[in-house]
Design an enzyme around this catalytic site. Structure first.
Site, PDB file in Angstrom:
ATOM      1  CG  HIS A   1     -13.254   3.021   2.892  1.00 11.18           C
ATOM      2  ND1 HIS A   1     -14.031   3.919   3.591  1.00 11.18           N
ATOM      3  CD2 HIS A   1     -11.969   3.328   3.186  1.00 11.18           C
ATOM      4  CE1 HIS A   1     -13.261   4.740   4.267  1.00 11.18           C
ATOM      5  NE2 HIS A   1     -11.993   4.415   4.035  1.00 11.18           N
TER       6      HIS A   1
ATOM      7  NE  ARG B   1      -6.071   1.429  -0.255  1.00  9.37           N
ATOM      8  CZ  ARG B   1      -6.103   2.578   0.388  1.00  9.37           C
ATOM      9  NH1 ARG B   1      -5.018   3.094   0.899  1.00  9.37           N
ATOM     10  NH2 ARG B   1      -7.226   3.226   0.504  1.00  9.37           N
TER      11      ARG B   1
ATOM     12  CG  ASN C   1      -1.871   1.103   1.286  1.00  2.73           C
ATOM     13  OD1 ASN C   1      -1.786   2.043   0.490  1.00  2.73           O
ATOM     14  ND2 ASN C   1      -2.799   1.046   2.214  1.00  2.73           N
TER      15      ASN C   1
ATOM     16  NE  ARG D   1     -10.703  12.402   3.646  1.00  2.00           N
ATOM     17  CZ  ARG D   1     -10.476  11.088   3.587  1.00  2.00           C
ATOM     18  NH1 ARG D   1     -11.471  10.239   3.795  1.00  2.00           N
ATOM     19  NH2 ARG D   1      -9.285  10.631   3.306  1.00  2.00           N
TER      20      ARG D   1
ATOM     21  CD  GLU E   1      -8.969  -1.643   3.764  1.00  2.00           C
ATOM     22  OE1 GLU E   1      -8.589  -1.321   4.912  1.00  2.00           O
ATOM     23  OE2 GLU E   1      -9.238  -0.824   2.882  1.00  2.00           O
TER      24      GLU E   1
END
Ligand code: ADP
Length: 402
Positions: free
Chosen positions: A180, A91, A7, A241, A385
């Site tokens: 996601h 990823r 990643n 956010r 993940e």
């Protein structure tokens, strides 16, 4: 088959080596602050202590060389040589409209990922850098791209088109993509196993609540709506956010505070959400600590977070009609019993009843936290993940060989 899961962020590389036949994690690591004065290498061989080292003058290539040197080190490594890496799973954040599933990387795939830089300028360049370095370093080893957006490519137009002039979609591909996806898909697959039926017959609402947060409506196993949109800024309130706001606020603020684009960007992506409202932190644990001491801003931040999550869950109940299960995952979803309990409180009329004791007992574990009477099952399912990326990589590499 040893799979290296990568990643690659703009200044960090997160990695794992997984022996996929047994789904065993051999080692994992994180390189932070690449390109800064001091780069930090974190590494842990399974069953051993964490190791941390610091080095200066580390660019991206050197960081990757460092990762390989660690993995093949005689003392702390898990591989005899770099050739023991059988495949690499990358990823990739944005696959645009090109990719609806994971793919073997070739020149065309690389070009497509590059084309998506325009709509993912913060993420795709770093993902691509990792791909390019490994394709050069190990030209005979297959590389697979697993996209955050792919799972949501099944969304219908009614959910992904914004009510803007339609030519903006044609001209700039402005639409909702969702993110996601690897996590939502992984926990959905696990939920189907718990429900004892194929995913293709499951209706689910999956809540990925980490630093970034998103909710997905899954109908007959496929994503039909998700809360993040053109970028990960849309939807739920998150750590830093804002999530959904009236878009006019942006114009208003730019004028009133004379803000430049990057300043508004930082305001919405880095200074809002839990951090912005509480003025304390993006970490929900610190917010609870302060709220418990009577800090009103901290209390308000947690209440807005829960309220907005509840609203999204409610809207997806309406969209799906029948829901088999609601799933909570990621840092907050797996570890925060209050968020889970309060976001589903007073929803008996929708067939949702959380068992408070089970919710507390099973915190930080995997399992069902609804009562036997609850028509809609509620699960905590830890996301993984990296394992999802490794599984996809194995499947694609094997299919390619046959
Ligand atoms: P990322 O999106 O960066 O992978 P995570 O999935 O680790 O984020 O989630 C980060 C959030 O999870 C933070 O708000 C943090 O407070 C929360 N979190 C992590 N561990 C715990 C815990 N043990 N108890 C409560 N909240 C936790």
């Amino acid at each position: 088959m040893n799979i290296l899961v990568l990643n690659c962020g703009s200044s960090s590389i997160k990695y794992q080596v997984i022996k996929i036949e047994t789904e065993t994690l051999l080692a994992k690591g994180l390189v932070e602050r690449i390109g800064a004065e001091e780069t930090i290498f974190n590494y842990q061989k399974s069953g051993s202590d964490k190791i941390k080292s610091v080095a200066a003058g580390i660019n991206y290539e050197k960081a990757i060389s460092g990762v390989i040197a660690t993995l093949t080190d005689v003392k702390i490594g898990v591989l005899k040589s770099i050739n023991e890496i059988d495949a690499i799973g990358h990823r990739v954040v944005h696959g645009g409209e090109y990719f609806f599933k994971s793919v073997l990387i070739d020149d065309l795939v690389e070009k497509r990922i590059e084309e998506c830089i325009d709509i993912a300028p913060l993420h795709n360049p770093a993902n691509l850098q990792g791909i390019k370095i490994f394709r050069k370093l190990l030209p005979d080893t297959p590389n697979v791209a697993v996209f955050d957006t792919a799972f949501h490519q099944t969304m219908p137009k009614v959910s992904y088109i914004y009510p803007l002039p339609y030519n903006l979609y044609n001209k700039y591909k402005i639409r909702r993509y969702g993110f996601h996806g690897t996590s939502h898909r992984y926990v959905a697959e696990q939920a189907a196993v718990k429900l004892g039926k194929p995913l293709s017959r499951c209706n689910l609402i999956t809540c990925h609540l980490g630093n970034g947060c998103s909710v997905t409506a899954i109908q007959n196993g496929i994503s039909i709506d998700t809360s993040m949109g053109f970028t990960p800024l849309e939807g739920l309130m998150m750590g830093t956010r804002s999530g959904d706001i009236d878009p006019y606020i942006v114009l208003y603020l730019m004028e009133k505070e004379d803000l430049a684009i990057d300043e508004v960007n930082s305001l919405l992506n880095k200074q809002s959400g839990l951090l912005g409202v509480s003025g304390i932190s993006n970490d929900i644990r610190l917010i609870w600590d302060e709220a418990n001491k009577g800090n009103d801003q901290a209390k308000l931040a947690s209440e807005i977070f829960i309220y907005r999550l509840k609203k999204y869950i409610g809207s997806y109940l309406a969209v799906l009609g029948r829901v088999d299960a609601i799933v909570f995952t990621a840092g907050i979803g797996e570890n925060d019993e209050i968020i889970r309990e309060k976001s589903l409180a007073d929803m008996e009329n929708f067939g949702i009843i959380v068992d408070k004791n089970k919710n507390t007992e099973l915190n930080r574990q995997e399992g069902e936290i609804s009562t036997p009477e609850s028509k809609v099952k509620v699960y905590i399912i830890p996301t993984n993940e990296e394992l999802a990326i490794a599984r996809d990589t194995k499947t694609i590499v094997e299919n390619h060989r046959t």
